[in-house]
Design an enzyme around this catalytic site. Structure first.
Site, short mmCIF file in Angstrom:
data_model
loop_
_atom_site.label_atom_id
_atom_site.label_comp_id
_atom_site.label_asym_id
_atom_site.label_seq_id
_atom_site.Cartn_x
_atom_site.Cartn_y
_atom_site.Cartn_z
N SER A 194 0.81 -1.22 0.00
CA SER A 194 0.00 0.00 0.00
C SER A 194 0.85 1.27 0.00
O SER A 194 0.49 2.26 -0.62
CB SER A 194 -0.93 0.00 1.22
N GLY A 454 -25.84 -27.77 2.18
CA GLY A 454 -24.77 -28.65 1.72
C GLY A 454 -24.49 -28.52 0.24
O GLY A 454 -23.35 -28.65 -0.20
N THR A 475 -7.90 -6.73 -1.38
CA THR A 475 -6.51 -6.37 -1.09
C THR A 475 -5.80 -5.69 -2.24
O THR A 475 -5.13 -4.67 -2.05
CB THR A 475 -5.73 -7.65 -0.69
N GLU A 477 -4.95 -3.59 -5.79
CA GLU A 477 -5.31 -2.23 -6.22
C GLU A 477 -5.63 -1.35 -5.01
O GLU A 477 -6.42 -0.42 -5.10
CB GLU A 477 -6.49 -2.25 -7.19
N ASP A 479 -5.32 -1.84 -0.45
CA ASP A 479 -5.98 -2.50 0.68
C ASP A 479 -7.22 -1.70 1.08
O ASP A 479 -7.20 -0.47 1.13
CB ASP A 479 -5.01 -2.59 1.86
#
Length: 694
Positions: A194, A454, A475, A477, A479
């Site tokens: 970042s 299920g 996450t 491009e 955070d």
């Protein structure tokens, strides 16, 4: 008279007491029936029967809804779908090894460009709206393919076009467009993701040879998670610190982070070039069709012309020049040109949400479970709990669709006008919508999986792959927590400028009134109003959202001012961080609702407009109810009004259930693209049985 009044009062009290006892007994009886797993009392049986007889009150043609949602781009999506329908060998199987998936993704991408005749790079440059619609359709085919396509065109191609100049476009654009020049976007490092401004890779200018020398000074500077690097990439846009030799010192001058085109593999035999080390990042949680790699450079020399020099250049004699006076301004301009990736992730995340909600709702309409004694079983979507689990997700999907559609239009406007206000608007809005929508979708995927029991756990029904492939959207491009802080910072900047007589950015215009009207004492009459007409009034809904944002903004500014005196600016920001994140999310929700309301109002078909109004009401009131504590604490909503909002959310969820099928059909995702047997429009069980071999 007085004695008679007392007797009447006493009778009334006895009646009230009797009613309370009856209500309590009824609640206990219902609870006991749940605990003992015995049939409910007759009142509940009747309620179930009524719920099972949901009638569609909103008549709407799905084709009209699809047309309104796609805004003229439906044929472009259908072209992609038809192309893959006619080529079964290009469709991604449920089970596939990483290496085979990577090769399939490359074949798929090559086929789209060279066989289907689609030119993503040209769309991105000339018609961004069509580009993002196209990438959403590609994402429905395979999210790995969509990401690989985004790396090639939006990141590698976008960096060359947006950060370079004419000489770079002339040299590289055609090869990028036709896939002769597959490339990477090498920004993230092992120690820095970042915080791009702290990247450690260096590009030192050698005046004697007129070259830049690219180096990885330590292991922390290793470029990591670089898409297209492990197998297919021949070039990389490498972000590195531009270093210029200083005649007055033995230390180089650091001019900040710049972007450079660095060849990493031979054009002739695809071998790794000298000085370049490439490693495979290996299996990931998802997106294994994308070949992420790690890159290191040891004295790799590139021509001076390989500097992408739109915002800063170096002359033959080593002199640096730029139209932007500071490192920070150059850095901001560089990152500002790369917002297309965030726009694409926000838009693509809505596509994932559409698919997951469609599968969950179609299965909930199909699956029957329990019911009144001696009566047929009822659809699980007829249960109130299931409605309130899925209908708000459906409403949010529509809200997100219109918000990201607006974002794409603003992005297209930015690329044409280069207006500073629009650039700032798109930068903050893309950060906020990408963060908010991808976080919401990640949670919604788990909710949809669980809602299918299920069968939602079977790989063929796609929740596992959708959830795993989408998870990284939170996450890369940027955070999400970091991006929300950017939104909060921009809001505070606008807040400060307002009080200094400045103008507000377009997206923040509502704060002009919120800083005055909304921060005054709330109207005690309005706090108690609980009629459906009032609660479903878009003015009330939008005022509630914007009031909350205004209060959060005002109190955040006060808290920061208070704490900064003792802790300094960084310490104060960290002390108020949770408050600031809530502020950013509240603002983004306000923008989403505003764009949803605008979409409802501009819809030309009255039946579709009525349907969208219903869904918009559910989105707005559900969000208010989810944060009802804030409104109660600020006396914006009285207790009776809070209860009325809750009841109306339940009713609207029930009403939306009646048109849930039409609403998910409106997303226009064909069965063969959706692929999940339990999410098909018909024949679900037959398809499911056939898959396992019956």
């Amino acid at each position: 008279m007085e004695g008679e009044s007392q007797r009447n009062l006493s009778d009334s009290r006895r009646n009230i007491s009797k009613k309370d006892q009856e209500r309590s007994a009824s609640r206990l009886e219902r609870l006991a029936s749940h605990m003992a797993a015995v049939p409910l009392v007759r009142e509940a049986q009747l309620a179930r029967q009524e719920c099972a007889k949901v009638k569609i009150k909103h008549q709407v043609h799905v084709s009209t809804l699809v047309e309104f949602l796609t805004q003229g781009h439906q044929s472009e999506q259908e072209k992609v779908y038809r192309f893959f329908l006619e080529r079964p060998h290009l469709q991604t199987p449920v089970e596939i090894h990483k290496d085979k998936h990577r090769e399939l993704c490359m074949r798929q991408l090559t086929a789209v460009v060279r066989e289907a005749g689609i030119r993503p790079m040209e769309l991105l440059l000339n018609d961004p709206a069509s580009y993002f619609v196209f990438t959403e359709a590609i994402g429905h085919i395979d999210l790995s393919l969509a990401i690989k396509l985004g790396v090639q065109f939006s990141l590698w191609g976008g960096s060359v076009i947006n950060l370079g100049t004419k000489k770079h476009r002339d040299k590289y654009l055609a090869g990028i467009s036709n896939l002769d020049y597959p490339g990477c976007f090498a920004m993230t490092e092992l120690h820095h993701g970042s915080n791009v401004q702290a990247l450690q890779t260096t590009a030192t200018f050698d005046r004697l040879t007129d070259e830049f020398v690219i180096n990885t000074p330590d292991e922390g500077a290793t470029k990591w998670w670089i898409g297209n690097a492990a197998v297919h990439g021949k070039f990389a846009t490498v972000f590195a610190r531009l270093k210029l030799p200083s005649p007055d010192s033995h230390l180089d001058k650091d001019m900040g982070v710049h972007a450079f085109i660095v060849p990493i593999r031979s054009m002739e035999d695809h071998s790794v070039l000298p000085g370049v080390e490439i490693r495979d990042c290996g299996y990931k949680v998802g997106l294994n069709g994308v070949d992420n790699g790690a890159l290191r450079f040891s004295n790799v020399r590139i021509p001076r012309d390989n500097l992408l020099n739109r915002f800063g250049d170096v002359s033959r004699d080593g002199e640096y020049n730029s139209s932007l006076p500071t490192v920070n301004k150059r850095f901001a301009a560089t990152l500002g040109e790369l917002v297309g990736g965030r726009v694409g992730l926000a838009y693509g995340s809505v596509g994932v949400l559409k698919a997951s909600v469609t599968i969950a709702i179609r299965y909930a309409l199909l699956r029957q479970q329990f019911g009144p004694p001696n009566k047929p079983e009822i659809s699980i979507l007829d249960y109130q709990s299931h409605q309130q689990r899925l209908m708000p997700l459906l409403a949010s999907t529509y809200g997100f669709h219109f918000a990201t559609q607006y974002l794409v239009n603003r992005y297209a406007e930015m690329k044409v006008t280069h207006d500073d206000e629009v650039v700032a608007d798109v930068h903050a809005l893309s950060a906020g919508l990408k963060s908010y929508i991808t976080s919401y979708t990640a949670k919604a995927l788990s909710t949809c999986r669980e809602a299918c029991g299920g069968h939602g756990y079977a790989a063929v029904n796609r929740f596992g792959s959708l959830r795993n492939d989408h998870d990284i959207f939170q996450t890369f491009e940027g955070d999400n927590t970091v991006l929300l802080q950017q939104v909060a910072a921009d809001l505070l900047k606008q807040y400060k400028e307002k009080f200094q007589g400045g103008a507000l950015s377009v997206t923040w215009n509502y704060l002009r009134e919120s800083m005055g009207t909304y921060l005054n004492q709330t109207n005690p009459v309005v706090t108690h109003r609980e009629g459906h007409g009032h609660l479903r009034d878009p003015n009330f809904q939008l005022d509630a959202f914007q009031y909350r944002t205004a209060r959060l903004l005002h109190t955040a500014a006060l808290r920061l001012r208070k704490h900064s005196q003792r802790l300094g600016s960084f310490g104060a920001w960290n002390r108020c961080l949770n408050h600031l994140l809530t502020l950013a999310e509240s603002h983004i929700e306000s923008v989403i609702l505003a764009k949803f309301i605008e979409a409802v109002n501009r819809c030309p078909d009255k039946d579709v407009r009525s349907l969208l109004k219903l869904v918009c009401d559910l989105y707005a009131l559900d969000r208010i109810w989810e944060d009802i504590g804030t409104y109660r604490n600020q006396d914006y909503v009285a207790p009776n009004k809070a209860k009325a909002i809750h009841r109306l959310v339940e009713y609207l969820s029930y009403e939306v259930r009646g048109v849930a099928k039409e609403l998910v059909d409106g997303f226009g995702v064909p069965d063969f693209v959706l692929r999940a047997p339990i999410g098909l429009q018909n024949g679900q069980y037959s398809e499911y049985m056939q898959y396992v071999g019956f």
